[in-house]
Design a protein around this motif. Structure first.
Motif, mmCIF file in Angstrom:
data_model
loop_
_atom_site.group_PDB
_atom_site.id
_atom_site.type_symbol
_atom_site.label_atom_id
_atom_site.label_comp_id
_atom_site.label_asym_id
_atom_site.label_seq_id
_atom_site.Cartn_x
_atom_site.Cartn_y
_atom_site.Cartn_z
ATOM 1 N N GLY A 231 -11.247 -2.344 109.989
ATOM 2 C CA GLY A 231 -11.092 -3.228 108.844
ATOM 3 C C GLY A 231 -11.510 -4.652 109.148
ATOM 4 N N ASP A 232 -11.338 -5.482 108.121
ATOM 5 C CA ASP A 232 -11.669 -6.905 108.233
ATOM 6 C C ASP A 232 -10.405 -7.681 107.916
ATOM 7 O OD1 ASP A 232 -12.987 -9.245 108.567
ATOM 8 O OD2 ASP A 232 -14.273 -9.073 106.813
ATOM 9 N N GLY A 233 -9.515 -7.787 108.888
ATOM 10 C CA GLY A 233 -8.203 -8.369 108.671
ATOM 11 C C GLY A 233 -8.160 -9.865 108.840
ATOM 12 N N ALA A 238 -12.847 -5.672 113.074
ATOM 13 C CA ALA A 238 -12.503 -4.933 114.290
ATOM 14 C C ALA A 238 -13.697 -4.216 114.892
ATOM 15 C CB ALA A 238 -11.403 -3.910 113.973
ATOM 16 N N GLU A 239 -14.851 -4.290 114.249
ATOM 17 C CA GLU A 239 -16.003 -3.523 114.717
ATOM 18 C C GLU A 239 -16.440 -3.925 116.118
ATOM 19 O OE1 GLU A 239 -19.148 -3.590 111.942
ATOM 20 O OE2 GLU A 239 -18.067 -2.493 110.390
ATOM 21 N N GLY A 240 -16.446 -5.211 116.410
ATOM 22 C CA GLY A 240 -16.881 -5.644 117.731
ATOM 23 C C GLY A 240 -15.790 -5.650 118.779
ATOM 24 N N VAL A 241 -14.568 -5.321 118.359
ATOM 25 C CA VAL A 241 -13.424 -5.399 119.274
ATOM 26 C C VAL A 241 -12.895 -4.012 119.632
ATOM 27 C CG1 VAL A 241 -11.097 -6.353 119.572
ATOM 28 C CG2 VAL A 241 -12.804 -7.620 118.277
ATOM 29 N N ASP A 300 -24.250 -20.886 125.435
ATOM 30 C CA ASP A 300 -24.205 -20.141 124.186
ATOM 31 C C ASP A 300 -23.366 -18.882 124.389
ATOM 32 O OD1 ASP A 300 -24.612 -19.237 121.672
ATOM 33 O OD2 ASP A 300 -26.653 -18.513 122.000
ATOM 34 N N TYR A 301 -22.291 -18.740 123.610
ATOM 35 C CA TYR A 301 -21.392 -17.592 123.756
ATOM 36 C C TYR A 301 -21.084 -17.057 122.373
ATOM 37 C CZ TYR A 301 -17.893 -14.618 125.947
ATOM 38 O OH TYR A 301 -17.189 -13.528 126.415
ATOM 39 N N ASP A 302 -21.275 -15.764 122.177
ATOM 40 C CA ASP A 302 -21.035 -15.127 120.886
ATOM 41 C C ASP A 302 -19.531 -15.076 120.616
ATOM 42 O OD1 ASP A 302 -21.119 -13.750 118.558
ATOM 43 O OD2 ASP A 302 -21.793 -11.840 119.421
ATOM 44 N N THR A 303 -19.103 -15.795 119.586
ATOM 45 C CA THR A 303 -17.666 -15.889 119.276
ATOM 46 C C THR A 303 -17.236 -14.926 118.183
ATOM 47 O OG1 THR A 303 -18.095 -17.656 117.665
ATOM 48 C CG2 THR A 303 -17.609 -18.314 119.936
ATOM 49 N N GLU A 304 -18.137 -14.082 117.722
ATOM 50 C CA GLU A 304 -17.769 -13.134 116.677
ATOM 51 C C GLU A 304 -16.749 -12.129 117.219
ATOM 52 O OE1 GLU A 304 -19.796 -9.909 113.577
ATOM 53 O OE2 GLU A 304 -21.036 -11.027 115.006
ATOM 54 N N GLY A 305 -15.664 -11.984 116.513
ATOM 55 C CA GLY A 305 -14.616 -11.056 116.916
ATOM 56 C C GLY A 305 -13.633 -11.613 117.916
#
Length: 686
Positions: A231-233, A238-241, A300-305
Motif C-alpha cells: 500500500g501507500d500509507g 511499501a514497494e521499495g521497502v 546523491d542518495y535515493d530517499t524514496e521509501g
C-alpha cells in the motif's frame, strides 16, 4: 433470549441488514451511488455541513462483501461489550467511540493536509462508512473487565491489527480504528466502572512474554502485508521497502519457532529474537549514517521509501527494547538441559513427608512410579506431577505442613514458568482450590470422591439391602474374605489374580489407564492392602486393593479403594462383598474412614453450567461405554458415601486444550493418540 440480553447489539445489527436490503447496498456498492457523499462521513462531508453523516454512515458498508466483516465484527465486539458492561454503558461507549474516533481522525487530517504530507492530503479527501470505530472502542473498553492475562491478550491483538493497518495500509478506516483504540484503551478502566477486573501492579512473567510475542507478531505480519498488499500509507509506498519472496520466507521460518519459544519463556528463543531485532536496528542505523554522510558531502542518495523504512526499523528497535526489559521472563533453558537436570528426589522422600504431614485420600498415588517431584527449598513439602505436552499436571493436594499449601503451589507455579511448563493441579480438594484461587486460577470439578465413615458403621436398614444380601450369599457359598498383602501370596493365588486382571482388560477392549488408576504393579506394594474373595476350592472370585491414607504423625487414618477386578463367571455380588468386608475389617483395626475413590468425569448434583463443564459432560458420555466411570460411580452409591468434590485447578481457559492433551497422555502414557482413535473407532463399530 439473545435479543433480550443484548437489545442494543441486536437492534443495530438488524438495522444494518434491513437498510442494506432496502437500499440495495447489499448487492450494489454504496460508494458508486450518487447519494454516497450524503451518507458517508469524512472531512469533505463535515466541511460541507453534512453532520448527519456521523449518524447514517455507521449503518452501511462501502461494497457488498464488506457487510460480512462489518456486521460480524460489530455483533461480536459490541455484543461482548454489552454483555460485559450492560446495555446503557455499552451504547454510550460504542456510539461515543464511533463519533469521537471519526471526529479526531477528520480533525487530524484537517490539520495535516496542507503540510505537504501527500498521504494526509489524499486521505483528507476520502469518505468512509461503517460502525467499526465504535465497535473497536467498545471491545477495547470492555477488555478492562477481563482478568489477567485475557485483558492483555485482547488488547495486544487489537493493537497488532491497528498498528499494521495504520502504518502499512493507511486508509481513512485504518485512521479511525487507530484513534478509536488510542482513546479507548487508556480510558477503559474508568469507563467500565465497578465492572473492572482486579489486576496486578505490573506485568508478570506471562504478560512480559505475551508483549514480546505480540511485538514480533506485529512486525512479521507487517512484512507479509507489505509483500502481499503493497500500500501507500502515511510513511510512503511499501514497494521499495518490502522484502522479496525468499527474504520473507526466511523471516517466517526464523520467526515461527521464536514465537513458540518466547511464549514458553525460552532463553534460546529470546537470544535469537534479540539478535534478529538488533540486526534490523543496526541495519537502520547504517542506512541513516549513509544518508547523513550523503547530505554532508553532497552525495546523491535515493530517499524514496526511506520514511517507511525508518518507521519499520523504529518498530524493530522498540521490540528490541521490550525484549531487553523483559529479559527476566526468559530463563527457561533448552529441552536438552532440562532433561539433564530433571532428576529429583524419589518416592522415598515422598513417603517420608506423606507419613509426617498426611494428605488426601489420593495422596498415596503420588508415591507411584512415573511421577516427578517438586520439593520446596526447605525440603518439608512437595507436589508430585507428570510432565506431558508442555504441561506439569500435579496430582492432588500438596503434601505440606499446615498453612504452607498455598506457598507450595506458588513455588510450583514459579518453577513451571521458569521451565516453560503450564501448571495445573488435578484431583485437588477444596483446600487447594482456595489456595489457587488466591493466585487468580480457575477450577472445574472433574470427579467426586466417595468417603464412607466407619465409626458406628452397621449395614442395617433398607438402604443396605444389597450389601447385606452379598454378605449372606457369600457365607452360604463358603466364600471367605482375606485381607492380605498381595506380594506375600502363593503363586497359585497370584496367577489367578493376574488372570482376572487380564480378563478385565480384554473385556474393555481399551488400554488400561494409569495416573490415578492403579493396576497390579501398584497392588504388589507391601504398603497396599488387598482384599480377596476365595471359595472353599481356592478359586479367587474377585480382588480389591486399598491404598493407605496417612493423616500425619506416621498414622494411617483410612484406606482408599483402587483396583477392582472380578471374574465374569464367578460370585456375582463379589464387589459388594469385598468392599463391605474390607470396611468391617478396617473398622476393627481402628481406621476412621475408607474412600471408595472417585470415578473420573462422574459426579452427582446439578447439571453442568459453564462451557468447560459441558465439554467434560460430553467427554464423560463418550468414555462411558469403554470404561464405565459413571456406572462405577452409581455402584458406589450403594454404600451411602458422602461426596467430596475433586477439581482441576488451572490458570486460565487458554491452557485447557493443552491440559486435556496432557491428561490423556498421563492416563494412557504408552498409547499414541492415533492408536487411541483407532481403538475408539473399532470399539464403536462393535
Amino acid at each position: 433470549m439473545l435479543r433480550a440480553r443484548l437489545p442494543f447489539t441486536s437492534t443495530v445489527t438488524a438495522a444494518m441488514l434491513v437498510l442494506a436490503v432496502a437500499t440495495g447496498a447489499l448487492w450494489n456498492a454504496a460508494e458508486d451511488r450518487a447519494a454516497y457523499p450524503f451518507i458517508a462521513y469524512g472531512l469533505p462531508s463535515l466541511e460541507a455541513g453534512r453532520w448527519w453523516t456521523m449518524l447514517t454512515g455507521p449503518f452501511f458498508a462501502v461494497i457488498p462483501w464488506y457487510y460480512l466483516p462489518m456486521v460480524g465484527s460489530f455483533a461480536l465486539f459490541a455484543g461482548f461489550a454489552e454483555w460485559q458492561l450492560g446495555t446503557r454503558r455499552a451504547m454510550a461507549v460504542t456510539i461515543g467511540g464511533q463519533i469521537a474516533s471519526v471526529l479526531v481522525a477528520t480533525q487530524f487530517l484537517a490539520l495535516c493536509r496542507n503540510s505537504g504530507w501527500l498521504w494526509a492530503e489524499r486521505v483528507a479527501g476520502s469518505l468512509d462508512v461503517g460502525f467499526s470505530g465504535g465497535a473497536l472502542a467498545a471491545v477495547a473498553v470492555a477488555s478492562a473487565t477481563l482478568r489477567p492475562p485475557w485483558a492483555l491478550r485482547l488488547r495486544a491483538g487489537l493493537c497488532v491489527y491497528a498498528g499494521v493497518a495504520i502504518v502499512y495500509v493507511g486508509t481513512l478506516a485504518d485512521l479511525v480504528h487507530f484513534f478509536a483504540l488510542l482513546l479507548a484503551i487508556p480510558l477503559g478502566k474508568r469507563l467500565v466502572g465497578g465492572r473492572r477486573a482486579d489486576g496486578s501492579s505490573g506485568p508478570n512473567l506471562r504478560e512480559w512474554r505475551l508483549l514480546t510475542v505480540a511485538g514480533l507478531l506485529l512486525l512479521t505480519v507487517a512484512e507479509i502485508v507489505m509483500f502481499l498488499v503493497p500500500g501507500d500509507g502515511p510513511f510512503g509506498s511499501a514497494e521499495g521497502v518490502s522484502l522479496s519472496a525468499p527474504e520473507l520466507a526466511i523471516l517466517v521460518v526464523l520467526v515461527l519457532p521464536m514465537l513458540n519459544g518466547l511464549r514458553r519463556g525460552g532463553r534460546v528463543a529470546w537470544r535469537w529474537a534479540v539478535a534478529l531485532s538488533a540486526f534490523v536496528t543496526l541495519q537502520g542505523l547504517a542506512v541513516a549514517t549513509l544518508v547523513g554522510l550523503a547530505d554532508v558531502f553532497g552525495g546523491d542518495y535515493d530517499t524514496e521509501g526511506l520514511p517507511l523504512f525508518f518507521v519499520d526499523n523504529l518498530l524493530w528497535t522498540a521490540e528490541l527494547g521490550v525484549l531487553i526489559a523483559a529479559r527476566h521472563a526468559f530463563r527457561v533453558p533448552s529441552r536438552r538441559r532440562l532433561r539433564r537436570h530433571a532428576q529429583g528426589p524419589g518416592p522415598a522422600l515422598a513417603r517420608s513427608l506423606l507419613g509426617r504431614h498426611g494428605g488426601s485420600t489420593l495422596s498415596w498415588m503420588t508415591t507411584w512410579p512415573r511421577n516427578t517431584y517438586f520439593v520446596r527449598e526447605d525440603g518439608r513439602s512437595y507436589l508430585a506431577y507428570r510432565r506431558h505436552a508442555g504441561v506439569a499436571v500435579a496430582l492432588g493436594d500438596p503434601i505440606a505442613p499446615d498453612g504452607t499449601a498455598a506457598a507450595t503451589v506458588t513455588e510450583f507455579t514459579t518453577m513451571c514458568e521458569n521451565s516453560g511448563l503450564v501448571p495445573c493441579v488435578f484431583s485437588a480438594t477444596e483446600a487447594t482450590v482456595a489456595a489457587t484461587r488466591e493466585l487468580g486460577w480457575q477450577h472445574v470439578q472433574v470427579a467426586e470422591d466417595n468417603v464412607l465413615d466407619l465409626d458406628g458403621l452397621e449395614f442395617r436398614g433398607k438402604a443396605w439391602q444389597d450389601v447385606r444380601s452379598a454378605l449372606n450369599k457369600a457365607a452360604k457359598q463358603q466364600i471367605d474374605f482375606r485381607l492380605v498383602r498381595l506380594a506375600d501370596q502363593p503363586e497359585p493365588i497370584l496367577a489367578q489374580v493376574r488372570a482376572l486382571s487380564e480378563e478385565w482388560i480384554a473385556d474393555k477392549g481399551m488400554p488400561e489407564m494409569g495416573f490415578t488408576l492403579g493396576g497390579l504393579d501398584e497392588a504388589m506394594d507391601p504398603a497396599t492392602r488387598v482384599g480377596l474373595a476365595v471359595d472353599a476350592e481356592g478359586t479367587v472370585h474377585g480382588v480389591t486393593s486399598w491404598l493407605p491414607v496417612h493423616t500425619g504423625a506416621g498414622k494411617i487414618g483410612g484406606w482408599t479403594l483402587d483396583v477392582m477386578r472380578r471374574s465374569a463367571h464367578g460370585f456375582r455380588p463379589v464387589m459388594e462383598f469385598l468392599i463391605a468386608s474390607a470396611c468391617l475389617a478396617f473398622r476393627d483395626e481402628g481406621a476412621r474412614f475408607v474412600s471408595l475413590s472417585g470415578a473420573p468425569l462422574a459426579r452427582t448434583g446439578s447439571g453442568p453450567a459453564r462451557p468447560v463443564d459441558r465439554v467434560l459432560e460430553s467427554l464423560g458420555r463418550v468414555m462411558e461405554p469403554y470404561y464405565g466411570f459413571r456406572s462405577l460411580h452409581a455402584f458406589k452409591a450403594k454404600f451411602q458415601p458422602r461426596h467430596v468434590p475433586l477439581y482441576l485447578a488451572f490458570r486460565d481457559e487458554a491452557d485447557l486444550p493443552r491440559i486435556g492433551l496432557a491428561l490423556s497422555r498421563a492416563y494412557l502414557p504408552d498409547v499414541r493418540l492415533r492408536e487411541l482413535a483407532k481403538l475408539v473407532s473399532s470399539s464403536r463399530a462393535r
